[in-house]
Design a protein around this motif. Structure first.
Motif, PDB file in Angstrom:
ATOM      1  N   GLY A  16     -27.728  10.556  59.192  1.00 32.61           N
ATOM      2  CA  GLY A  16     -27.189   9.606  58.231  1.00 32.61           C
ATOM      3  C   GLY A  16     -26.893  10.271  56.903  1.00 32.61           C
ATOM      4  O   GLY A  16     -26.897  11.494  56.783  1.00 32.61           O
ATOM      5  N   LEU A  17     -26.655   9.438  55.877  1.00 38.95           N
ATOM      6  CA  LEU A  17     -26.204   9.962  54.588  1.00 38.95           C
ATOM      7  C   LEU A  17     -27.073   9.544  53.410  1.00 38.95           C
ATOM      8  O   LEU A  17     -27.109  10.243  52.411  1.00 38.95           O
ATOM      9  N   ILE A  18     -27.736   8.423  53.506  1.00 37.50           N
ATOM     10  CA  ILE A  18     -28.304   7.811  52.311  1.00 37.50           C
ATOM     11  C   ILE A  18     -29.759   8.182  52.053  1.00 37.50           C
ATOM     12  O   ILE A  18     -30.158   8.355  50.900  1.00 37.50           O
ATOM     13  N   SER A  19     -30.553   8.352  53.080  1.00 39.14           N
ATOM     14  CA  SER A  19     -31.970   8.633  52.882  1.00 39.14           C
ATOM     15  C   SER A  19     -32.186  10.086  52.496  1.00 39.14           C
ATOM     16  O   SER A  19     -31.599  10.990  53.096  1.00 39.14           O
ATOM     17  N   PRO A  20     -33.068  10.354  51.515  1.00 39.16           N
ATOM     18  CA  PRO A  20     -33.395  11.744  51.191  1.00 39.16           C
ATOM     19  C   PRO A  20     -33.961  12.506  52.396  1.00 39.16           C
ATOM     20  O   PRO A  20     -33.841  13.736  52.450  1.00 39.16           O
ATOM     21  N   ARG A  21     -34.538  11.784  53.352  1.00 37.48           N
ATOM     22  CA  ARG A  21     -35.105  12.458  54.533  1.00 37.48           C
ATOM     23  C   ARG A  21     -34.030  13.087  55.408  1.00 37.48           C
ATOM     24  O   ARG A  21     -34.336  13.921  56.261  1.00 37.48           O
ATOM     25  N   ALA A  22     -32.789  12.693  55.204  1.00 35.99           N
ATOM     26  CA  ALA A  22     -31.690  13.276  55.984  1.00 35.99           C
ATOM     27  C   ALA A  22     -31.290  14.652  55.491  1.00 35.99           C
ATOM     28  O   ALA A  22     -30.466  15.321  56.116  1.00 35.99           O
ATOM     29  N   TYR A  23     -31.867  15.075  54.388  1.00 37.44           N
ATOM     30  CA  TYR A  23     -31.456  16.330  53.743  1.00 37.44           C
ATOM     31  C   TYR A  23     -32.621  17.314  53.737  1.00 37.44           C
ATOM     32  O   TYR A  23     -33.744  16.944  53.386  1.00 37.44           O
ATOM     33  N   ASP A  24     -32.325  18.547  54.121  1.00 36.55           N
ATOM     34  CA  ASP A  24     -33.399  19.527  54.221  1.00 36.55           C
ATOM     35  C   ASP A  24     -33.267  20.703  53.279  1.00 36.55           C
ATOM     36  O   ASP A  24     -34.115  21.620  53.306  1.00 36.55           O
ATOM     37  N   HIS A  25     -32.237  20.734  52.463  1.00 35.75           N
ATOM     38  CA  HIS A  25     -32.106  21.757  51.439  1.00 35.75           C
ATOM     39  C   HIS A  25     -31.653  21.095  50.148  1.00 35.75           C
ATOM     40  O   HIS A  25     -30.741  20.256  50.177  1.00 35.75           O
ATOM     41  N   TRP A  26     -32.292  21.492  49.043  1.00 38.10           N
ATOM     42  CA  TRP A  26     -32.024  20.873  47.750  1.00 38.10           C
ATOM     43  C   TRP A  26     -31.780  21.926  46.685  1.00 38.10           C
ATOM     44  O   TRP A  26     -32.390  23.007  46.716  1.00 38.10           O
ATOM     45  N   GLY A  27     -30.907  21.592  45.749  1.00 39.93           N
ATOM     46  CA  GLY A  27     -30.716  22.450  44.592  1.00 39.93           C
ATOM     47  C   GLY A  27     -31.780  22.195  43.544  1.00 39.93           C
ATOM     48  O   GLY A  27     -32.655  21.346  43.722  1.00 39.93           O
ATOM     49  N   GLN A  28     -31.685  22.916  42.446  1.00 37.97           N
ATOM     50  CA  GLN A  28     -32.708  22.824  41.404  1.00 37.97           C
ATOM     51  C   GLN A  28     -32.471  21.661  40.462  1.00 37.97           C
ATOM     52  O   GLN A  28     -33.364  21.289  39.698  1.00 37.97           O
ATOM     53  N   GLY A  29     -31.292  21.079  40.502  1.00 38.14           N
ATOM     54  CA  GLY A  29     -30.970  19.932  39.666  1.00 38.14           C
ATOM     55  C   GLY A  29     -30.280  20.328  38.372  1.00 38.14           C
ATOM     56  O   GLY A  29     -30.461  21.430  37.860  1.00 38.14           O
ATOM     57  N   THR A  30     -29.474  19.409  37.868  1.00 35.92           N
ATOM     58  CA  THR A  30     -28.796  19.600  36.587  1.00 35.92           C
ATOM     59  C   THR A  30     -28.903  18.295  35.803  1.00 35.92           C
ATOM     60  O   THR A  30     -28.707  17.206  36.349  1.00 35.92           O
ATOM     61  N   GLN A  31     -29.230  18.429  34.508  1.00 39.80           N
ATOM     62  CA  GLN A  31     -29.473  17.244  33.689  1.00 39.80           C
ATOM     63  C   GLN A  31     -28.165  16.642  33.204  1.00 39.80           C
ATOM     64  O   GLN A  31     -27.287  17.355  32.684  1.00 39.80           O
ATOM     65  N   VAL A  32     -28.046  15.343  33.357  1.00 36.80           N
ATOM     66  CA  VAL A  32     -26.928  14.582  32.800  1.00 36.80           C
ATOM     67  C   VAL A  32     -27.516  13.553  31.845  1.00 36.80           C
ATOM     68  O   VAL A  32     -28.369  12.753  32.232  1.00 36.80           O
ATOM     69  N   THR A  33     -27.070  13.594  30.600  1.00 39.87           N
ATOM     70  CA  THR A  33     -27.543  12.654  29.589  1.00 39.87           C
ATOM     71  C   THR A  33     -26.350  11.935  28.987  1.00 39.87           C
ATOM     72  O   THR A  33     -25.417  12.577  28.503  1.00 39.87           O
ATOM     73  N   VAL A  34     -26.385  10.612  29.030  1.00 40.27           N
ATOM     74  CA  VAL A  34     -25.292   9.797  28.504  1.00 40.27           C
ATOM     75  C   VAL A  34     -25.832   9.011  27.314  1.00 40.27           C
ATOM     76  O   VAL A  34     -26.742   8.196  27.463  1.00 40.27           O
ATOM     77  N   SER A  35     -25.262   9.270  26.160  1.00 37.16           N
ATOM     78  CA  SER A  35     -25.721   8.575  24.949  1.00 37.16           C
ATOM     79  C   SER A  35     -24.910   7.307  24.720  1.00 37.16           C
ATOM     80  O   SER A  35     -23.728   7.238  25.057  1.00 37.16           O
ATOM     81  N   SER A  36     -25.550   6.323  24.117  1.00 36.78           N
ATOM     82  CA  SER A  36     -24.869   5.044  23.873  1.00 36.78           C
ATOM     83  C   SER A  36     -24.173   5.032  22.527  1.00 36.78           C
ATOM     84  O   SER A  36     -24.321   5.923  21.710  1.00 36.78           O
TER      85      SER A  36
END
Length: 124
Positions: A104-124
């Protein structure tokens, strides 16, 4: 083993745009998915969007439908997330993930490799 490297995060004002990129060190020859997830402080990781490498089939979370666009460049082993009309509630660490065929596509359990992440900050 697959290494995933995200880039493109940053600080943007509400209504602005960002494009995230995720480069995979390799990919399988099966029609496996690539997904984007996000995690805000104090919240669980949530699905954002996903796309299959070969068929190009894709899906989005309701919260980003119509504002975000996922795409891939197979020649570059790269997946993109174009984010338009950003809102403060989009603020999170965004993760790229490589999934397994048939899970499937939606559950995190469907994925076995992950990146380190990138921060997105949206100011109001």
């Amino acid at each position: 083993q697959v290494q995933l490297v995200e880039s493109g995060g940053g600080l943007v004002q509400a209504g602005g745009s960002l494009r995230l990129s995720c480069v995979a060190s390799r990919r399988t020859f099966s029609d496996s998915p690539m997904g984007w997830f996000r995690q805000a402080p104090g919240k669980e990781r949530e699905f954002v969007a996903a796309i299959y490498w070969i068929s190009g089939g894709l899906t989005y979370a309701d919260s980003v439908q119509g504002r975000f666009t996922i795409s891939r460049d197979n020649a570059k082993n790269t997946v993109y997330l174009q984010m338009n009309s950003l809102k403060p509630e989009d603020t999170a660490v965004y993760y790229c993930a490589a999934g397994r065929t048939g899970w499937g596509l939606i559950s995190p359990r469907a994925y076995d490799h992950w990146g380190q992440g990138t921060q997105v900050t949206v100011s109001s």
